[in-house]
Design a protein around this motif. Sequence first.
Motif, PDB file in Angstrom:
ATOM      1  N   GLN A  56      21.641  77.959 -30.571  1.00 16.14           N
ATOM      2  CA  GLN A  56      22.380  79.026 -31.232  1.00 16.14           C
ATOM      3  C   GLN A  56      23.722  78.485 -31.732  1.00 16.14           C
ATOM      4  OE1 GLN A  56      20.753  82.034 -31.553  1.00 16.14           O
ATOM      5  NE2 GLN A  56      19.102  80.909 -30.517  1.00 16.14           N
ATOM      6  N   GLY A  57      23.864  78.367 -33.026  1.00 14.03           N
ATOM      7  CA  GLY A  57      25.077  77.787 -33.597  1.00 14.03           C
ATOM      8  C   GLY A  57      26.337  78.558 -33.267  1.00 14.03           C
ATOM      9  N   ILE A 114      15.592  68.342 -27.418  1.00 13.95           N
ATOM     10  CA  ILE A 114      14.308  68.873 -26.970  1.00 13.95           C
ATOM     11  C   ILE A 114      13.203  68.306 -27.841  1.00 13.95           C
ATOM     12  CG2 ILE A 114      15.323  71.006 -26.092  1.00 13.95           C
ATOM     13  CD1 ILE A 114      14.216  72.419 -28.583  1.00 13.95           C
ATOM     14  N   VAL A 115      11.971  68.441 -27.373  1.00 17.42           N
ATOM     15  CA  VAL A 115      10.811  67.994 -28.134  1.00 17.42           C
ATOM     16  C   VAL A 115       9.720  69.044 -28.015  1.00 17.42           C
ATOM     17  CG1 VAL A 115       9.805  66.687 -26.212  1.00 17.42           C
ATOM     18  CG2 VAL A 115       9.260  66.030 -28.574  1.00 17.42           C
ATOM     19  N   ARG A 116       8.962  69.236 -29.080  1.00 18.97           N
ATOM     20  CA  ARG A 116       7.760  70.063 -29.075  1.00 18.97           C
ATOM     21  C   ARG A 116       6.617  69.183 -29.585  1.00 18.97           C
ATOM     22  NH1 ARG A 116      10.712  72.748 -26.523  1.00 18.97           N
ATOM     23  NH2 ARG A 116      11.315  74.941 -26.783  1.00 18.97           N
ATOM     24  N   ARG A 117       5.674  68.887 -28.730  1.00 23.36           N
ATOM     25  CA  ARG A 117       4.587  67.976 -29.093  1.00 23.36           C
ATOM     26  C   ARG A 117       3.396  68.747 -29.667  1.00 23.36           C
ATOM     27  NH1 ARG A 117       5.979  63.081 -27.366  1.00 23.36           N
ATOM     28  NH2 ARG A 117       7.531  63.007 -25.694  1.00 23.36           N
ATOM     29  N   GLY A 118       2.794  68.183 -30.697  1.00 19.42           N
ATOM     30  CA  GLY A 118       1.606  68.776 -31.302  1.00 19.42           C
ATOM     31  C   GLY A 118       1.361  68.177 -32.669  1.00 19.42           C
ATOM     32  N   ASP A 123      12.022  75.066 -36.018  1.00 22.55           N
ATOM     33  CA  ASP A 123      13.416  75.491 -36.098  1.00 22.55           C
ATOM     34  C   ASP A 123      14.191  75.181 -34.824  1.00 22.55           C
ATOM     35  OD1 ASP A 123      13.121  76.397 -38.666  1.00 22.55           O
ATOM     36  OD2 ASP A 123      12.951  78.516 -38.126  1.00 22.55           O
ATOM     37  N   VAL A 124      13.587  75.429 -33.650  1.00 23.21           N
ATOM     38  CA  VAL A 124      14.348  75.219 -32.413  1.00 23.21           C
ATOM     39  C   VAL A 124      14.628  73.737 -32.201  1.00 23.21           C
ATOM     40  CG1 VAL A 124      12.400  75.059 -30.793  1.00 23.21           C
ATOM     41  CG2 VAL A 124      14.602  75.974 -30.018  1.00 23.21           C
ATOM     42  N   VAL A 161      18.582  72.362 -32.139  1.00 27.91           N
ATOM     43  CA  VAL A 161      19.179  71.684 -30.985  1.00 27.91           C
ATOM     44  C   VAL A 161      19.496  70.229 -31.308  1.00 27.91           C
ATOM     45  CG1 VAL A 161      18.819  70.928 -28.602  1.00 27.91           C
ATOM     46  CG2 VAL A 161      18.077  73.214 -29.314  1.00 27.91           C
ATOM     47  N   ASN A 162      18.540  69.526 -31.902  1.00 24.55           N
ATOM     48  CA  ASN A 162      18.665  68.071 -32.058  1.00 24.55           C
ATOM     49  C   ASN A 162      19.530  67.648 -33.232  1.00 24.55           C
ATOM     50  OD1 ASN A 162      16.789  68.210 -30.019  1.00 24.55           O
ATOM     51  ND2 ASN A 162      15.244  66.968 -31.038  1.00 24.55           N
TER      52      ASN A 162
END
Length: 255
Positions: free
Chosen positions: A70-71, A97-101, A112-113, A117-118
């Motif tokens: 959240q900016g 963070i990472v989202r794998r897929g 977006d998340v 964050v990154n």
Amino acid sequence: MNEPDSMFRLDGKVVLVTGASRGMGQAIAVALAGAGADVIGVARGDMVATRCAVEATGARFLALAADLSQGACVPPLVDQAHAWQGRLNVLVNNAGIVRRGVALGVSEADWDVVINVNLRSVFLLSQAVARCFIEQGSGGKIINTASMLSFQGGIRVPAYTASKSAVMGLTKALANEWAPHGINVNAIAPGYIATELTSLLQQDEQRCAEITARIPAGRWGRPDDVAGAAVFLASRASDYVHGHTLAVDGGWLAR
């Protein structure tokens, strides 16, 4: 001329480290405290262990809770951090963070998340802290966390790769603008480090073995393998280093 040991001291400095509750962020916070800095840790999770380790060095510690996806959290966060001792000297943008897929299955929300964050938080925090540095008139250090995937494409992590490639480019862009103000902007690109972020990779026996086989050092890194690079980039020893991404990878990129 500075004595070699004194060039790495951070006595009297106040550093802000995001993602400080565990892993590399915790190791970096403790190492900077060991070099003499007081530490502000930022995380969503509990930072009791980090506080204990930092205070064991004799340094002071301030824990600030924030959701960096959240900016809107950035301006009050930096205001609180600056007000603690009336100054800021070093920012370590470590949270990630990472989202794998597979790319065909990535949702807009997951994309977006990860980017928020990154990458987005890295820019917003750097911008806000750089304003503090310029007002203080004494320069400062910004250290971003890049990745091996700043250089490579990776597998099944498109948003993470995009974010970390952008972090390396942003590091150069900000270094170009802010070097005249005495602000050093650099990045660390960790190799495969055994942390919670890489736990799924570590549990995948085939992929873990493939990764280890390519690392000349013959092992995955530990969080404290990254800490020395952070101390260097936070200290006077790196005063003429601008816009560089330092790989701490056991030789991964050399093979």
